[in-house]
Enzyme design. Sequence first.
Site, PDB file in Angstrom:
ATOM      1  N   THR A  30     -45.999   9.040 -72.418  1.00 22.11           N
ATOM      2  CA  THR A  30     -45.493   7.838 -73.258  1.00 22.11           C
ATOM      3  C   THR A  30     -45.981   6.784 -73.083  1.00 22.11           C
ATOM      4  O   THR A  30     -46.725   6.273 -72.024  1.00 22.11           O
ATOM      5  CB  THR A  30     -43.953   7.811 -72.706  1.00 22.11           C
ATOM      6  OG1 THR A  30     -43.343   9.052 -72.897  1.00 22.11           O
ATOM      7  CG2 THR A  30     -43.088   6.658 -73.705  1.00 22.11           C
ATOM      8  N   SER A  84     -50.692   8.286 -69.599  1.00 18.13           N
ATOM      9  CA  SER A  84     -51.581   6.964 -69.325  1.00 18.13           C
ATOM     10  C   SER A  84     -50.732   6.379 -67.944  1.00 18.13           C
ATOM     11  O   SER A  84     -50.140   7.520 -67.149  1.00 18.13           O
ATOM     12  CB  SER A  84     -51.710   5.920 -70.325  1.00 18.13           C
ATOM     13  OG  SER A  84     -52.494   4.700 -69.987  1.00 18.13           O
ATOM     14  N   ALA A  85     -51.248   5.376 -67.330  1.00 21.01           N
ATOM     15  CA  ALA A  85     -50.557   4.849 -66.140  1.00 21.01           C
ATOM     16  C   ALA A  85     -50.239   3.253 -66.187  1.00 21.01           C
ATOM     17  O   ALA A  85     -51.118   2.745 -66.920  1.00 21.01           O
ATOM     18  CB  ALA A  85     -51.373   5.044 -65.000  1.00 21.01           C
ATOM     19  N   GLY A  97     -43.959   4.282 -65.125  1.00 19.96           N
ATOM     20  CA  GLY A  97     -42.667   4.161 -65.378  1.00 19.96           C
ATOM     21  C   GLY A  97     -42.121   2.691 -66.215  1.00 19.96           C
ATOM     22  O   GLY A  97     -41.176   2.388 -66.297  1.00 19.96           O
ATOM     23  N   GLY A  99     -42.505   2.041 -69.019  1.00 24.68           N
ATOM     24  CA  GLY A  99     -41.732   2.241 -70.343  1.00 24.68           C
ATOM     25  C   GLY A  99     -40.408   2.905 -69.919  1.00 24.68           C
ATOM     26  O   GLY A  99     -39.704   3.148 -70.841  1.00 24.68           O
ATOM     27  N   GLU A 105     -41.886  12.341 -67.408  1.00 23.94           N
ATOM     28  CA  GLU A 105     -43.156  12.341 -67.220  1.00 23.94           C
ATOM     29  C   GLU A 105     -43.568  13.061 -65.823  1.00 23.94           C
ATOM     30  O   GLU A 105     -44.445  13.827 -65.872  1.00 23.94           O
ATOM     31  CB  GLU A 105     -43.856  10.987 -67.104  1.00 23.94           C
ATOM     32  CG  GLU A 105     -43.814  10.174 -68.399  1.00 23.94           C
ATOM     33  CD  GLU A 105     -44.252   8.851 -68.182  1.00 23.94           C
ATOM     34  OE1 GLU A 105     -44.371   7.873 -69.376  1.00 23.94           O
ATOM     35  OE2 GLU A 105     -44.200   8.333 -67.220  1.00 23.94           O
TER      36      GLU A 105
END
Length: 221
Positions: A30, A84-85, A97, A99, A105
């Site tokens: 995400t 992603s990160a 996290g 988002g 995830e």
Amino acid sequence: MNKYVNKLKKYACIEAINYIYPGITVGIGTGSTIKLFIEELKQVKHLIKGAVSSSKESTKQLIKNKIKVMDLNDISGLQLYIDSADEINKNKQMIKGGGGALTGEKIISSFSDSFICIVDENKIVKDLGKFFPVPVEVIPMSINYVCSQIKKLSGIPKIRKSFITDYGNLIIDVFNLNLENPLYIENKINSISGVVSVGLFIKRKADILLVGTKQGVKTYF
């Protein structure tokens, strides 16, 4: 600036497509980088069986791009997870996290054979936690208790305002954690009653890191 950063993100997204092969089922993360990745994935959607999504947000985009969405409970294995990160070090340990999709995830990345993390060079850090708080997903009735336990770890908890996760829970953003031993902190927070998931991806770090830079994509195995 945003156009420049998106260009670097896109470099990493295009490189990640090289890891897609016929018949694969792909886990999808995400966030803004993953939105760009899905745009690339639609070009090769005929090669894949389908995608397992980590959030309602990503599911909507996959459906919009006519990529088949599969339920994790309906498959026996997942070959690849791409996400992603918020920030990541060169040991491929990360904070995720921002988002709010950290639980989905973490579940999908843990289930997957391989985890590829795609970022722009601005997300690379030497020490985790200096620029981003650590998100913690929490069952609502436990919010005060979890905050009290986090304070015992010298963390400063801040409840994310006006935010409910896909699973009906709350997010605590934790500042000021000492992450010299991030695996210890990940396990410690996970052991607090009421915690659903923590946005430290240490135990399940990335297997491959693709970094979009001015010079192109750098790969870390």
